[in-house]
Motif scaffolding. Structure first.
Motif, PDB file in Angstrom:
ATOM      1  N   PHE A   1      70.563 -53.448 -15.805  1.00 49.23           N
ATOM      2  CA  PHE A   1      70.542 -54.868 -15.468  1.00 49.23           C
ATOM      3  C   PHE A   1      69.345 -55.179 -14.575  1.00 49.23           C
ATOM      4  N   VAL A   2      68.940 -56.443 -14.642  1.00 44.67           N
ATOM      5  CA  VAL A   2      67.888 -56.971 -13.779  1.00 44.67           C
ATOM      6  C   VAL A   2      68.418 -58.258 -13.175  1.00 44.67           C
ATOM      7  N   LEU A   3      68.434 -58.332 -11.832  1.00 46.62           N
ATOM      8  CA  LEU A   3      69.017 -59.480 -11.150  1.00 46.62           C
ATOM      9  C   LEU A   3      68.012 -60.072 -10.165  1.00 46.62           C
ATOM     10  N   PRO A   4      67.267 -61.111 -10.563  1.00 43.03           N
ATOM     11  CA  PRO A   4      66.382 -61.803  -9.627  1.00 43.03           C
ATOM     12  C   PRO A   4      67.199 -62.718  -8.718  1.00 43.03           C
ATOM     13  N   MET A   5      66.793 -62.836  -7.455  1.00 46.87           N
ATOM     14  CA  MET A   5      67.542 -63.680  -6.511  1.00 46.87           C
ATOM     15  C   MET A   5      66.629 -64.119  -5.377  1.00 46.87           C
ATOM     16  N   ASP A   6      67.080 -65.126  -4.648  1.00 44.44           N
ATOM     17  CA  ASP A   6      66.299 -65.603  -3.504  1.00 44.44           C
ATOM     18  C   ASP A   6      67.048 -65.405  -2.189  1.00 44.44           C
ATOM     19  N   GLU A   7      68.147 -64.620  -2.225  1.00 43.14           N
ATOM     20  CA  GLU A   7      68.910 -64.338  -1.013  1.00 43.14           C
ATOM     21  C   GLU A   7      68.284 -63.182  -0.232  1.00 43.14           C
ATOM     22  N   VAL A   8      68.550 -63.161   1.067  1.00 39.40           N
ATOM     23  CA  VAL A   8      68.006 -62.136   1.946  1.00 39.40           C
ATOM     24  C   VAL A   8      68.950 -60.943   1.980  1.00 39.40           C
ATOM     25  N   LEU A   9      68.385 -59.745   1.856  1.00 37.16           N
ATOM     26  CA  LEU A   9      69.185 -58.520   1.940  1.00 37.16           C
ATOM     27  C   LEU A   9      69.682 -58.330   3.370  1.00 37.16           C
ATOM     28  N   PRO A  10      70.839 -57.687   3.551  1.00 37.16           N
ATOM     29  CA  PRO A  10      71.704 -57.076   2.532  1.00 37.16           C
ATOM     30  C   PRO A  10      72.578 -58.123   1.825  1.00 37.16           C
ATOM     31  N   VAL A  11      72.990 -57.764   0.598  1.00 31.19           N
ATOM     32  CA  VAL A  11      73.890 -58.614  -0.189  1.00 31.19           C
ATOM     33  C   VAL A  11      75.002 -57.738  -0.773  1.00 31.19           C
ATOM     34  N   THR A  12      76.049 -58.393  -1.247  1.00 31.02           N
ATOM     35  CA  THR A  12      77.158 -57.669  -1.862  1.00 31.02           C
ATOM     36  C   THR A  12      77.246 -58.034  -3.338  1.00 31.02           C
ATOM     37  N   LEU A  13      77.329 -57.008  -4.185  1.00 31.87           N
ATOM     38  CA  LEU A  13      77.441 -57.210  -5.623  1.00 31.87           C
ATOM     39  C   LEU A  13      78.819 -56.779  -6.116  1.00 31.87           C
ATOM     40  N   TYR A  14      79.328 -57.545  -7.082  1.00 30.87           N
ATOM     41  CA  TYR A  14      80.555 -57.178  -7.783  1.00 30.87           C
ATOM     42  C   TYR A  14      80.180 -56.707  -9.186  1.00 30.87           C
ATOM     43  N   PHE A  15      80.753 -55.584  -9.603  1.00 31.92           N
ATOM     44  CA  PHE A  15      80.541 -55.049 -10.952  1.00 31.92           C
ATOM     45  C   PHE A  15      81.896 -55.029 -11.650  1.00 31.92           C
ATOM     46  N   SER A  16      82.000 -55.766 -12.753  1.00 31.36           N
ATOM     47  CA  SER A  16      83.285 -55.851 -13.439  1.00 31.36           C
ATOM     48  C   SER A  16      83.079 -55.828 -14.945  1.00 31.36           C
ATOM     49  N   SER A  17      84.016 -55.192 -15.646  1.00 33.85           N
ATOM     50  CA  SER A  17      83.994 -55.135 -17.096  1.00 33.85           C
ATOM     51  C   SER A  17      85.402 -54.911 -17.593  1.00 33.85           C
ATOM     52  N   VAL A  18      85.682 -55.457 -18.743  1.00 38.82           N
ATOM     53  CA  VAL A  18      87.008 -55.321 -19.341  1.00 38.82           C
ATOM     54  C   VAL A  18      87.332 -53.844 -19.548  1.00 38.82           C
ATOM     55  N   GLY A  19      88.489 -53.422 -19.060  1.00 38.31           N
ATOM     56  CA  GLY A  19      88.911 -52.039 -19.228  1.00 38.31           C
ATOM     57  C   GLY A  19      88.485 -51.118 -18.106  1.00 38.31           C
ATOM     58  N   TYR A  20      87.770 -51.673 -17.100  1.00 34.55           N
ATOM     59  CA  TYR A  20      87.306 -50.867 -15.967  1.00 34.55           C
ATOM     60  C   TYR A  20      87.704 -51.548 -14.664  1.00 34.55           C
ATOM     61  N   GLU A  21      87.880 -50.735 -13.638  1.00 26.80           N
ATOM     62  CA  GLU A  21      88.196 -51.287 -12.333  1.00 26.80           C
ATOM     63  C   GLU A  21      86.941 -51.881 -11.701  1.00 26.80           C
ATOM     64  N   THR A  22      87.116 -52.999 -11.013  1.00 27.26           N
ATOM     65  CA  THR A  22      85.996 -53.690 -10.381  1.00 27.26           C
ATOM     66  C   THR A  22      85.480 -52.897  -9.184  1.00 27.26           C
ATOM     67  N   VAL A  23      84.152 -52.844  -9.058  1.00 24.04           N
ATOM     68  CA  VAL A  23      83.509 -52.122  -7.966  1.00 24.04           C
ATOM     69  C   VAL A  23      82.698 -53.106  -7.124  1.00 24.04           C
ATOM     70  N   THR A  24      82.806 -52.981  -5.810  1.00 19.91           N
ATOM     71  CA  THR A  24      82.015 -53.787  -4.872  1.00 19.91           C
ATOM     72  C   THR A  24      81.017 -52.871  -4.165  1.00 19.91           C
ATOM     73  N   GLN A  25      79.754 -53.281  -4.104  1.00 22.59           N
ATOM     74  CA  GLN A  25      78.737 -52.430  -3.483  1.00 22.59           C
ATOM     75  C   GLN A  25      77.770 -53.287  -2.670  1.00 22.59           C
ATOM     76  N   THR A  26      77.489 -52.852  -1.445  1.00 14.70           N
ATOM     77  CA  THR A  26      76.535 -53.546  -0.581  1.00 14.70           C
ATOM     78  C   THR A  26      75.133 -52.986  -0.818  1.00 14.70           C
ATOM     79  N   ILE A  27      74.177 -53.874  -1.028  1.00 17.11           N
ATOM     80  CA  ILE A  27      72.802 -53.486  -1.340  1.00 17.11           C
ATOM     81  C   ILE A  27      71.917 -53.847  -0.150  1.00 17.11           C
ATOM     82  N   THR A  28      71.213 -52.865   0.360  1.00 21.08           N
ATOM     83  CA  THR A  28      70.342 -53.081   1.523  1.00 21.08           C
ATOM     84  C   THR A  28      68.861 -53.027   1.184  1.00 21.08           C
ATOM     85  N   SER A  29      68.524 -52.521  -0.009  1.00 21.53           N
ATOM     86  CA  SER A  29      67.121 -52.402  -0.370  1.00 21.53           C
ATOM     87  C   SER A  29      66.946 -52.680  -1.856  1.00 21.53           C
ATOM     88  N   SER A  30      65.822 -53.282  -2.191  1.00 25.62           N
ATOM     89  CA  SER A  30      65.515 -53.563  -3.599  1.00 25.62           C
ATOM     90  C   SER A  30      64.521 -52.551  -4.164  1.00 25.62           C
TER      91      SER A  30
END
Length: 907
Positions: A57-86
């Protein structure tokens, strides 16, 4: 001034540099395989991305790090991850979940976890589609608990739940991207003939119970929704090719192939398009059942009144004085059908986001053409049928409004039973044929022959010169009959009917500060029936009528969001009937420290308007004249009949006109006419008193439990359905002269001067049904998936007041299904198998009745992924062992299919 300008430029550069911050990464499963179509969302912002075929995936954004991402897909448990560097690529591993983690839309017309759904819902997503052991994803729906897939032919299958369905199932609705894909004239869903390509399918959701509170008329015994992929989220070119053979005792071994391609492109953040094309060709299952419907122990040689299951034209019968009933010699279905099976589907869509957010304008078009066999009262061979749908929709996360049109063309469809009858009639009319039969029989008896010998001699004489299939003479008459839309002389099914539909929905939850989830909506539908008088009574012009409905729903959570209440009500009005309310109430409670147990209870209602055929049909089906019972239809349905010599003596008339009104007001019950025929006692005759058809209703009570444990999940549910004004058909006998109760009418019945009418009405019989489902899914030995489900279905019928009533429940009492597989048996290799067992049951429909024996079907497939080519190789077989079976009377026995296929870049 220069310092201010320098400061402004520095600030602008800082803003621009912030806008180009880009996060990149990859999402994989526990085995390290990439997972496509994972939703990557930025917490707190309307920013997101979707992983591609390689899980990237490629995710362009204008928010300031750190940020929190949610990863979700049918049939899988959702994962939350904090990103501090690009600067570094993000690597995320998703753990497989269970079906209870899936987010569904259909139960409440809003996103919610299936675990907390107010009613039972079944989900079928991309993972299940890829690894189904069935030949295709549509056939794979049968692996879902509580679901039956009835195979009417190789290319046309019917989905049903909770009984009361046949091959023409009018109590079950299928929506393709919100469009009802039922035929405007046939009134039942065309299913896989015009559904979504497996390359484009995103999700399938099934509600097995009444759903009229949100979806209106006919969402009665079940609702199936298909959602296709959005080209903004799923770009690229994907394709598949599958080929193999079908094997059946009657048809032998025949090749088939199935190919498809999908092209999708997002040209910008505003515009995306897609197109799909699929083609299937093969040989259908031959229907060659020659069992005698009247008496299975007798055949044509031993029963003068023989009527074979897949033999047509022998429904024409006459009671000859001193001889008894004699039927004409018919033609087998294989003489009338070439069993070519073809399905060609094309769809396209344009998606436009003018503000680059969730506001979207969509055009969607679907076209289906092909050749198949479908079955109602008779068997219809349908070469070159055509159906198209065009939809315009405007929506965002809070509302939608859509309008679509469904346009059908029966193509070269013809009725096989009527075709056989009129081939016989064109060669030799009934009067001549029966006169020859009677004279030859009498002469043979007079010469000392036995009755059996006399019957054989009489049939041989009457059939002298009969048209033989395969000869030029037969083919010439056959072609003329199947291209003639007048059912008195031909058999062509002419239809170009249309359906127009508009519906809308608005969710107010974002405006009421999350006090509750409140929705309102409505719909409008108009039918335009056009058969030029061949099917409907529309010889003087198209028939139009409309339906309208509105609904509201409120949903609220209490007690730390563990208790969830859902209430909804809908009001619908057809221009032909009084208005109807459909309420629904449901409550669910989530238990356990981990919130992994849920219990639910619901009360639902549904209704079904009479079909277009129930209302406006006027069709001679040889065995009976089928008529709809809309009030204006009764006088429009008029037929002239020649009278017998006795009729002329009694009435002084050479002909008579019978209307549809006579079937309701001047007719005898079938049972009493049969009793009179066997006893000659006129007191046995009873007047029929059917009522005009009106909407059918159901009330349903449902209880359920869902639980998620460490190694497995379980779901248990039960229901009780209570029907009111159950729509059925009734056979009545109309004398060609005399009023019911008069000696003249009795004489007409005795002389055989009557006509059989099949009319649409409602039964007074109390019709109820109940059932239960149990499903367990588990991972065993770490990597193996095991799913077992059981379905119980039972009809509770008080039939004492109307002994001839047949409800067409058509469902086995017990069904068991088992799925076992491993998607990663070793690197890039997996397998899946299914076993389906069905108990024996009694089948009843307009075509006939039979005992369907129990059967067991085993399907299996092997799959091998080729990551470098973004490809997957799949091979498998259905009905391994080749024990042929059938779902109901009239269809061909289902054999085996063996196949191998390759898919490319299929997300």
């Amino acid at each position: 001034m220069k310092r201010k300008l320098f400061f402004f430029l520095t600030l602008l550069c800082g803003i621009l540099s912030a806008q180009v911050t880009t996060l990149t990464g990859k999402v994989v499963d526990q085995a390290g395989n990439p997972i496509p179509l994972v939703n990557v969302k930025l917490r707190g912002y309307a920013v997101g991305a979707v992983t591609n075929f390689d899980g990237e995936f490629v995710l362009p954004m204008d928010e300031v790090l750190p940020v929190t991402l949610y990863f979700s897909s049918v049939g899988y448990e959702t994962v939350t991850q904090t990103i501090t560097s690009s600067e570094k690529q993000i690597l995320v591993t998703l753990q497989e979940g269970t079906d209870l983690d899936v987010v569904i839309l259909s139960a409440s017309r809003k996103p919610e976890r299936i675990f907390e759904s107010p009613v039972r819902v079944e989900y079928y997503g991309t993972r299940e589609i890829k690894f189904t052991p069935s030949i295709d994803y549509y056939s794979g729906l049968e692996n879902i608990k509580g679901v039956e897939v009835l195979s009417n032919s190789l290319t046309y299958k019917t989905v049903n739940t909770r009984g009361y369905g046949s091959f023409s199932n009018t109590r079950f609705v299928q929506l393709v991207d919100g469009m009802d894909n039922s035929s405007p004239s046939l009134n039942f869903s065309l299913g896989n003939l015009v559904s979504v390509s497996e390359l484009d399918i995103q999700r399938v959701e099934l509600l097995p119970g009444a759903s009229s509170a949100l979806y209106g008329a006919n969402a009665f015994n079940g609702l199936l929704t298909y959602t296709s992929k959005n080209p903004f989220d799923a770009e690229g070119i994907s394709a598949y090719s599958r080929g193999g053979v079908t094997s059946q005792d009657a048809a032998g071994t025949n090749p088939f192939y199935d190919v498809g391609i999908r092209v999708a492109k997002a040209f910008s953040k505003k515009l995306a398009v897609k197109a799909n094309f699929t083609m299937f060709r093969g040989t259908d299952w031959f229907a060659v059942n020659q069992n005698n419907i009247n008496n299975p122990s007798l055949n044509r040689a031993t029963d003068p009144n023989y009527n074979g299951v897949n033999v047509y034209g022998d429904e024409v019968t006459l009671n000859l004085p001193g001889i008894g009933f004699v039927s004409r010699t018919g033609y087998q279905e294989i003489d009338l059908v070439d069993y070519e099976a073809e399905s060609v589907k094309f769809s396209s869509a344009i998606h436009y986001r003018p503000f680059e957010d969730d506001f979207e304008i969509i055009y969607n078009g679907r076209i289906g053409r092909g050749t198949t066999i479908f079955q109602n009262a008779n068997r219809f061979y349908s070469p070159n049928f055509f159906l198209q749908q065009h939809k315009l929709e405007i929506k965002n996360n809070n509302f939608f409004i859509r309008g679509y049109i469904t346009d059908s063309d029966a193509g070269d469809t013809y009725d096989t039973r009527v075709a056989a009858t009129n081939i016989n009639n064109r060669w030799k009319d009934n009067e001549t044929w029966y006169a020859e039969y009677f004279g030859t029989y009498a002469a043979a008896i007079g010469g000392g022959a036995t009755s059996e010998q006399a019957h054989q001699a009489a049939r041989a004489q009457a059939d002298t010169g009969r048209l033989i299939p395969g000869t030029p003479e037969f083919q010439e008459v056959f072609e003329s009959v199947i291209n003639d839309p007048d059912f008195t002389t031909g058999a062509k099914f002419k239809d170009e009917s249309q359906l127009r539909h508009v519906d809308a929905n608005y969710n107010f939850s974002h405006l009421v500060n999350e006090f509750a989830d409140i929705q309102v909506g409505g719909s409008f539908r108009e039918y335009n029936l056009r058969s030029d008088g061949s099917i409907f009574t529309d010889a003087d012009g198209p028939i139009k009528y409309s339906e309208i409905g509105v609904y509201a729903q409120i949903q609220k959570k209490f007690l730390d969001e563990r208790l969830k209440f859902t209430g909804s009500v809908r009001y619908d009005k057809s221009q032909l009937f009084d208005g109807n309310y459909s309420p629904r109430a449901a409550v669910g409670y989530t238990l356990g420290e981990k919130r992994n147990h849920n219990i639910r209870a619901s009360y639902q209602t549904g209704f079904r308007n009479p079909t277009t055929q129930n209302l406006y049909m006027g069709l001679d089906l040889v065995g009976a004249i089928a008529i709809g019972s809309a009030p204006e239809n009764l006088d429009r349905e008029r037929r002239d009949f020649d009278l017998s010599t006795q009729g002329t003596v009694l009435t002084g008339q050479n002909s008579v006109t019978i209307t549809g009104r006579d079937a309701f007001e001047n007719s005898y019950t079938l049972a009493s006419a049969l009793a009179f025929s066997s006893s000659a006692d006129p007191t046995r005759l009873e007047q029929a008193s059917p009522e005009l058809v009106k909407p059918e209703q159901v009330s349903s009570i449902e209880l359920g439990y869902r639980g998620k444990f460490d190694d497995f999940s379980i779901e248990v549910g039960g229901y009780y359905n209570m029907y009111q004004d159950f729509i059925t058909s009734e056979v009545v006998i109309v004398p060609l002269y005399g009023s019911v109760g008069s000696l003249t009418a009795v004489q007409a019945i005795a002389n055989g001067d009557f006509k059989v009418y099949n009319i649409a009405t409602n039964t007074a019989v109390d019709v109820n049904s109940y059932g239960a489902t149990v499903g367990v899914e588990s991972s065993i030995l770490r990597d193996y998936d095991l799913g077992v489900n059981y379905t119980y279905a039972k009809e509770d019928l008080d039939n004492q007041n109307q002994s001839n009533f047949q409800s067409e429940f058509n469902s086995p009492e017990h069904r068991v299904k088992v799925l076992f597989g491993n998607r990663n048996l070793f690197k890039n290799f997996g397998f899946n198998t299914s076993l389906k067992w069905s108990d024996s049951f009694q089948w009843n429909d307009a075509f006939g009745s039979t005992e369907v024996p129990s059967f067991t079907v085993i399907d299996a497939q092997l799959n091998y992924r080729i990551p470098k080519l973004k490809a997957a190789l799949k091979m498998g077989a259905t009905n391994i062992g080749g024990n042929e079976y059938y779902a109901g009377i009239g269809t061909g026995f289902i054999g085996s299919q063996y196949y191998i296929g390759l898919s490319l870049n299929n997300l």
